[in-house]
Design an enzyme around this catalytic site. Structure first.
Site, PDB file in Angstrom:
ATOM      1  N   ARG A 135       0.849  -1.204   0.000  1.00 50.49           N
ATOM      2  CA  ARG A 135       0.000   0.000   0.000  1.00 50.49           C
ATOM      3  C   ARG A 135       0.881   1.249   0.000  1.00 50.49           C
ATOM      4  O   ARG A 135       0.600   2.221  -0.687  1.00 50.49           O
ATOM      5  CB  ARG A 135      -0.944  -0.008   1.222  1.00 50.49           C
ATOM      6  CG  ARG A 135      -1.605   1.325   1.453  1.00 50.49           C
ATOM      7  CD  ARG A 135      -2.870   1.307   2.325  1.00 50.49           C
ATOM      8  NE  ARG A 135      -2.920   0.310   3.360  1.00 50.49           N
ATOM      9  CZ  ARG A 135      -2.296   0.393   4.543  1.00 50.49           C
ATOM     10  NH1 ARG A 135      -1.545   1.433   4.844  1.00 50.49           N
ATOM     11  NH2 ARG A 135      -2.421  -0.574   5.434  1.00 50.49           N
TER      12      ARG A 135
ATOM     13  N   TYR B  37     -16.533  17.850 -14.660  1.00 56.76           N
ATOM     14  CA  TYR B  37     -16.815  16.421 -14.790  1.00 56.76           C
ATOM     15  C   TYR B  37     -17.856  16.036 -13.724  1.00 56.76           C
ATOM     16  O   TYR B  37     -17.738  16.436 -12.558  1.00 56.76           O
ATOM     17  CB  TYR B  37     -15.515  15.632 -14.589  1.00 56.76           C
ATOM     18  CG  TYR B  37     -15.727  14.145 -14.510  1.00 56.76           C
ATOM     19  CD1 TYR B  37     -16.128  13.411 -15.631  1.00 56.76           C
ATOM     20  CD2 TYR B  37     -15.552  13.454 -13.309  1.00 56.76           C
ATOM     21  CE1 TYR B  37     -16.347  12.051 -15.551  1.00 56.76           C
ATOM     22  CE2 TYR B  37     -15.759  12.091 -13.225  1.00 56.76           C
ATOM     23  CZ  TYR B  37     -16.151  11.395 -14.348  1.00 56.76           C
ATOM     24  OH  TYR B  37     -16.367  10.045 -14.268  1.00 56.76           O
TER      25      TYR B  37
ATOM     26  N   ASP C 103      -7.281  19.485 -13.943  1.00 55.86           N
ATOM     27  CA  ASP C 103      -7.639  18.136 -14.382  1.00 55.86           C
ATOM     28  C   ASP C 103      -7.341  18.083 -15.882  1.00 55.86           C
ATOM     29  O   ASP C 103      -8.061  18.661 -16.691  1.00 55.86           O
ATOM     30  CB  ASP C 103      -9.123  17.884 -14.095  1.00 55.86           C
ATOM     31  CG  ASP C 103      -9.589  16.488 -14.516  1.00 55.86           C
ATOM     32  OD1 ASP C 103      -8.936  15.886 -15.399  1.00 55.86           O
ATOM     33  OD2 ASP C 103     -10.614  16.020 -13.997  1.00 55.86           O
TER      34      ASP C 103
ATOM     35  N   LYS D  52      -8.397   7.155 -18.982  1.00 53.24           N
ATOM     36  CA  LYS D  52      -8.753   7.703 -20.292  1.00 53.24           C
ATOM     37  C   LYS D  52      -7.568   7.633 -21.251  1.00 53.24           C
ATOM     38  O   LYS D  52      -7.105   6.550 -21.536  1.00 53.24           O
ATOM     39  CB  LYS D  52      -9.316   9.118 -20.107  1.00 53.24           C
ATOM     40  CG  LYS D  52     -10.293   9.253 -18.923  1.00 53.24           C
ATOM     41  CD  LYS D  52     -11.589   8.476 -19.119  1.00 53.24           C
ATOM     42  CE  LYS D  52     -12.454   8.421 -17.854  1.00 53.24           C
ATOM     43  NZ  LYS D  52     -12.755   9.688 -17.198  1.00 53.24           N
TER      44      LYS D  52
HETATM   45  C1  LIG Z   1     -13.222  10.081 -15.945  1.00 57.95           C
HETATM   46  C2  LIG Z   1     -12.853  11.396 -15.420  1.00 57.95           C
HETATM   47  C3  LIG Z   1     -12.552  11.572 -14.063  1.00 57.95           C
HETATM   48  C4  LIG Z   1     -12.689  10.446 -13.053  1.00 57.95           C
HETATM   49  O1  LIG Z   1     -11.789   9.416 -13.271  1.00 57.95           O
HETATM   50  P1  LIG Z   1     -12.080   7.849 -12.961  1.00 57.95           P
HETATM   51  O2  LIG Z   1     -10.815   7.194 -13.387  1.00 57.95           O
HETATM   52  O3  LIG Z   1     -13.271   7.452 -13.752  1.00 57.95           O
HETATM   53  O4  LIG Z   1     -12.322   7.743 -11.498  1.00 57.95           O
HETATM   54  C5  LIG Z   1     -12.159  12.832 -13.638  1.00 57.95           C
HETATM   55  N1  LIG Z   1     -12.077  13.867 -14.502  1.00 57.95           N
HETATM   56  C6  LIG Z   1     -12.353  13.733 -15.811  1.00 57.95           C
HETATM   57  C7  LIG Z   1     -12.234  14.922 -16.709  1.00 57.95           C
HETATM   58  C8  LIG Z   1     -12.759  12.507 -16.310  1.00 57.95           C
HETATM   59  O5  LIG Z   1     -13.057  12.385 -17.608  1.00 57.95           O
END
Ligand SMILES: *Cc1c(COP(=O)(O)O)cnc(C)c1O
Length: 392
Positions: free
Chosen positions: A60, A113, A185, A210
């Site tokens: 961890r 988001y 982000d 993503k």
């Molecule tokens: C998908 C997404 C998240 C969250 O990420 P997860 O891996 O699904 O927890 C946060 N910000 C954006 C812009 C996203 O597209």
């Protein structure tokens, strides 16, 4: 055999893909393995009490597959420190808990988001944290949303799903003048198209699920910063709260990163083809893409991004029903949430990813369709949207 590469080399590598493919790891000195092994071990033998080998004690806290990933994430985001998490939301949760205390305030995008909005609105408000949504493409609106207790300005650019563009350098200045940190982000752009730390941001956040992972086969998140104190808080929460990725997840993410540049170039090529097709199509009322000269954020995007990305949103002239029909008629574009994988996806944000924003300030238009343009043959993708829009 060539000389061993050191981490210091990574700083001198100018090309993105050189860093993406090599930073954080060198062939294993014992076996010569050119890829990072999947160290499926929860604990690590010690040479005498406290005698950790290479700093590993319990998985961890740190894991020999995760550590190269974290070094690599730092290198591709041009940052000093990288931390990997079990999901993008785990990274978001960690970021907020590292920077905010009860009574503090943050500014968030008014088209954030959906999951970010939900976490802040439904969970963190219960712990005494206040937020104000504001438009990321309006520097004055963000400045006006700042309060004496604002500790964080949260930025997505381009935003999801409306693809609004925020000026990272200008917003870093606004945040810092108000005594707050700027977190970006960067999930939609990916580290190949945009590096917010070089523009003044304090932290970059990714859903590595993503574009970074890129193959829709792993969920993960990341935080990258130059701020040693914040990084120590992230590491403390990784260990203290435990939202870490397992070694197989770390391996898949590293494997995805190697091809990030070539995938992004193709995502951008295909997105541009589709944007051209949608523009002027009678069924399409509006095309949202920062690469379009008429997009209000085009100038800023052209300054801070290498290209304009693989995400395209459209608003259909036929309203909600046309949007739903478009989503269900495509054959190559799969109807699914998520984005950034090699395969093309289509979705209706109002009913899917952003359903939780209904009735709030962050509600999205009901005729909106979001496309994550994949890296399939561009001609096939064009043919698919053409047949799906017919008669709508
Ligand atoms: C998908 C997404 C998240 C969250 O990420 P997860 O891996 O699904 O927890 C946060 N910000 C954006 C812009 C996203 O597209």
């Amino acid at each position: 055999m060539s000389e061993q590469r050191s981490q210091a080399d990574a700083a001198s590598w100018q090309g993105f893909s050189t860093r993406a493919i090599h930073a954080g790891y060198e062939p294993d000195p014992q076996t010569g393995a050119v890829n990072v092994p999947i160290y499926a071990s929860s604990t690590f033998a010690q040479d005498g009490v406290g005698g950790m080998r290479d700093g590993f004690e319990y998985a961890r806290t740190g894991n020999p597959t995760r550590r190269p990933l974290e070094a690599n994430l730092a290198a591709i985001e041009a940052g000093a420190f990288g931390r990997a998490f079990g999901s993008g939301m785990a990274a978001t949760d960690t970021m907020i808990r590292a920077a905010l205390r009860p009574g503090d305030h943050l500014v968030i995008p008014n088209d954030a988001y959906g999951g970010t909005f939900r976490l802040i609105d439904k969970v963190f408000t219960q712990w005494g944290i206040e937020y104000t949504p504001a438009a990321v493409n309006d520097v004055d609106a963000i400045r006006a949303a700042m309060r004496p207790n604002t500790k964080l300005v949260w930025l997505e650019t381009p935003t999801n799903p409306l693809l609004n563009v925020g000026d990272i350098a200008a917003l870093a200045q606004v945040a810092h003048e108000g005594g707050a940190k700027l977190v970006v982000d960067n999930t939609f752009a990916s580290p190949y198209l945009q590096n917010p730390l070089t523009l003044g941001a304090d932290v970059v956040l990714h859903s590595t699920t993503k574009y970074i992972g890129g193959h829709s086969d792993v969920v993960g998140g990341a935080l990258v910063t130059d701020d040693e104190e914040l990084d120590a808080a992230f590491a403390f929460l990784q260990n203290g709260a435990g939202a870490v990725p397992g070694p197989f997840d770390a391996f898949l993410t590293l494997r995805g990163i190697k091809t990030l540049e070539v995938r992004m170039e193709r995502h951008c090529d295909n997105a541009e083809k589709l944007v051209q097709f949608f523009t002027g199509h009678p069924a399409v009322e509006k095309v949202l893409y920062p690469g379009l000269a008429e997009h209000p954020g085009h100038q800023v995007a052209a300054t801070q991004m290498r290209r304009f990305g693989g995400m395209v949103s459209v608003q259909l002239a036929g309203g909600k029903q046309a949007a739903l029909d478009f989503c269900s008629r495509t054959e190559i574009f799969t109807l699914a949430e998520s984005l950034g994988g090699v395969e093309s996806l289509i979705e209706h944000p109002g009913a899917m990813t952003h359903a939780s924003t209904a009735g709030s300030l962050l509600e999205v238009p009901e005729n909106l369709v979001r496309l994550s343009v994949g890296i399939e043959d561009g001609g096939d993708l064009l043919g698919d949207v053409e047949q799906a829009l017919e008669g709508l």
